[in-house]
Design a protein around this motif. Structure first.
Motif, mmCIF file in Angstrom:
data_model
loop_
_atom_site.group_PDB
_atom_site.id
_atom_site.type_symbol
_atom_site.label_atom_id
_atom_site.label_comp_id
_atom_site.label_asym_id
_atom_site.label_seq_id
_atom_site.Cartn_x
_atom_site.Cartn_y
_atom_site.Cartn_z
ATOM 1 N N VAL A 76 0.843 -1.191 0.000
ATOM 2 C CA VAL A 76 0.000 0.000 0.000
ATOM 3 C C VAL A 76 0.881 1.244 0.000
ATOM 4 N N THR A 77 0.605 2.117 -0.939
ATOM 5 C CA THR A 77 1.259 3.424 -0.976
ATOM 6 C C THR A 77 0.187 4.471 -0.707
ATOM 7 N N LEU A 78 0.484 5.365 0.222
ATOM 8 C CA LEU A 78 -0.458 6.432 0.553
ATOM 9 C C LEU A 78 -0.143 7.683 -0.250
ATOM 10 N N GLU A 79 -1.141 8.514 -0.426
ATOM 11 C CA GLU A 79 -0.955 9.791 -1.131
ATOM 12 C C GLU A 79 0.085 10.645 -0.434
ATOM 13 N N ARG A 80 0.010 10.682 0.880
ATOM 14 C CA ARG A 80 0.951 11.462 1.670
ATOM 15 C C ARG A 80 1.466 10.596 2.807
ATOM 16 N N SER A 81 2.766 10.620 3.017
ATOM 17 C CA SER A 81 3.367 9.817 4.082
ATOM 18 C C SER A 81 3.657 10.688 5.297
ATOM 19 N N VAL A 82 2.615 11.212 5.878
ATOM 20 C CA VAL A 82 2.779 11.983 7.104
ATOM 21 C C VAL A 82 2.188 11.181 8.251
ATOM 22 N N THR A 83 2.661 11.451 9.431
ATOM 23 C CA THR A 83 2.287 10.662 10.599
ATOM 24 C C THR A 83 0.784 10.527 10.768
ATOM 25 N N ASP A 108 9.702 1.225 -1.524
ATOM 26 C CA ASP A 108 8.865 1.692 -2.628
ATOM 27 C C ASP A 108 7.404 1.897 -2.248
ATOM 28 N N PHE A 109 6.992 1.421 -1.091
ATOM 29 C CA PHE A 109 5.614 1.582 -0.632
ATOM 30 C C PHE A 109 5.644 1.829 0.869
ATOM 31 N N ASP A 110 4.486 2.143 1.448
ATOM 32 C CA ASP A 110 4.420 2.562 2.851
ATOM 33 C C ASP A 110 4.057 1.456 3.828
ATOM 34 N N ARG A 141 -0.876 -2.978 -4.539
ATOM 35 C CA ARG A 141 -0.266 -4.015 -5.374
ATOM 36 C C ARG A 141 -0.299 -5.328 -4.610
ATOM 37 N N SER A 142 -0.889 -6.345 -5.222
ATOM 38 C CA SER A 142 -1.090 -7.629 -4.562
ATOM 39 C C SER A 142 -0.073 -8.661 -5.000
ATOM 40 N N THR A 143 0.308 -9.489 -4.064
ATOM 41 C CA THR A 143 1.089 -10.692 -4.330
ATOM 42 C C THR A 143 0.357 -11.834 -3.638
ATOM 43 N N ILE A 144 -0.085 -12.806 -4.419
ATOM 44 C CA ILE A 144 -0.844 -13.927 -3.866
ATOM 45 C C ILE A 144 0.119 -14.931 -3.240
ATOM 46 N N LEU A 145 -0.186 -15.337 -2.023
ATOM 47 C CA LEU A 145 0.623 -16.316 -1.313
ATOM 48 C C LEU A 145 0.200 -17.708 -1.763
#
Length: 157
Positions: A76-83, A108-110, A141-145
């Motif tokens: 998961v990537t967020l629009e803004r990476s603030v606390t 590359d992601f949060d 972005r998904s990765t199936i286990l």
């Protein structure tokens, strides 16, 4: 001692932890015998390990027997990476029973989430009805286990 403080372990403590990781169902008497202690000192050591937060009691279920047919890792990537945004995201996913792990990561992601659902349709529902409603989410972005070949709950350095 607070749960965040590092605890000093001796060889007996390390053996107790290792034996419990191998077989968490050991009785206190059997565990005491294997580490060379009587039950009372073992109980005091165990209590110290639990009180310190080093050992946390948990139940591990077999996903297939629980009707979980699909597990995935979700980047998961967020629009803004603030606390504040990150804390709000963590609070939201903490209420989703399908999210069984949530890791804040650098890269590359949060966040890296582990998801457990019945099937692909259930996963689609979670993505569309759960994550699509979180306005701060920029990308998923998904990765199936497929299989879990090794699973450990932690290790001592």
């Amino acid at each position: 001692m607070s749960a965040g403080d590092e605890i000093t372990l001796d060889a007996v403590d390390r053996r107790i932890v290792r034996l419990l990781q191998e077989d968490a169902g050991l009785s206190n008497n059997a565990l005491a015998e294997r580490v060379g202690l009587s039950p009372a000192p073992l109980s005091r050591r165990l209590q110290r390990l639990y009180d310190s937060g080093l050992i946390r009691q948990t139940v591990v279920i077999d996903p297939r027997k629980a009707g979980i047919g699909l597990q995935a890792f979700l980047e998961v990537t967020l629009e803004r990476s603030v606390t504040m945004v990150g804390e709000r995201f963590i609070e939201t996913v903490s209420r989703m029973p399908e999210v069984i792990e949530c890791h804040t990561v650098a890269g590359d992601f949060d966040f890296l989430l582990k998801i457990a659902v019945r099937d692909v349709a259930d996963y689609k529902r979670l993505l569309w009805e759960g994550f699509d409603r979180i306005t701060e989410v920029k990308t998923l972005r998904s990765t199936i286990l497929i299989d879990t070949s090794v699973m450990r709950t932690g290790r001592l350095p």
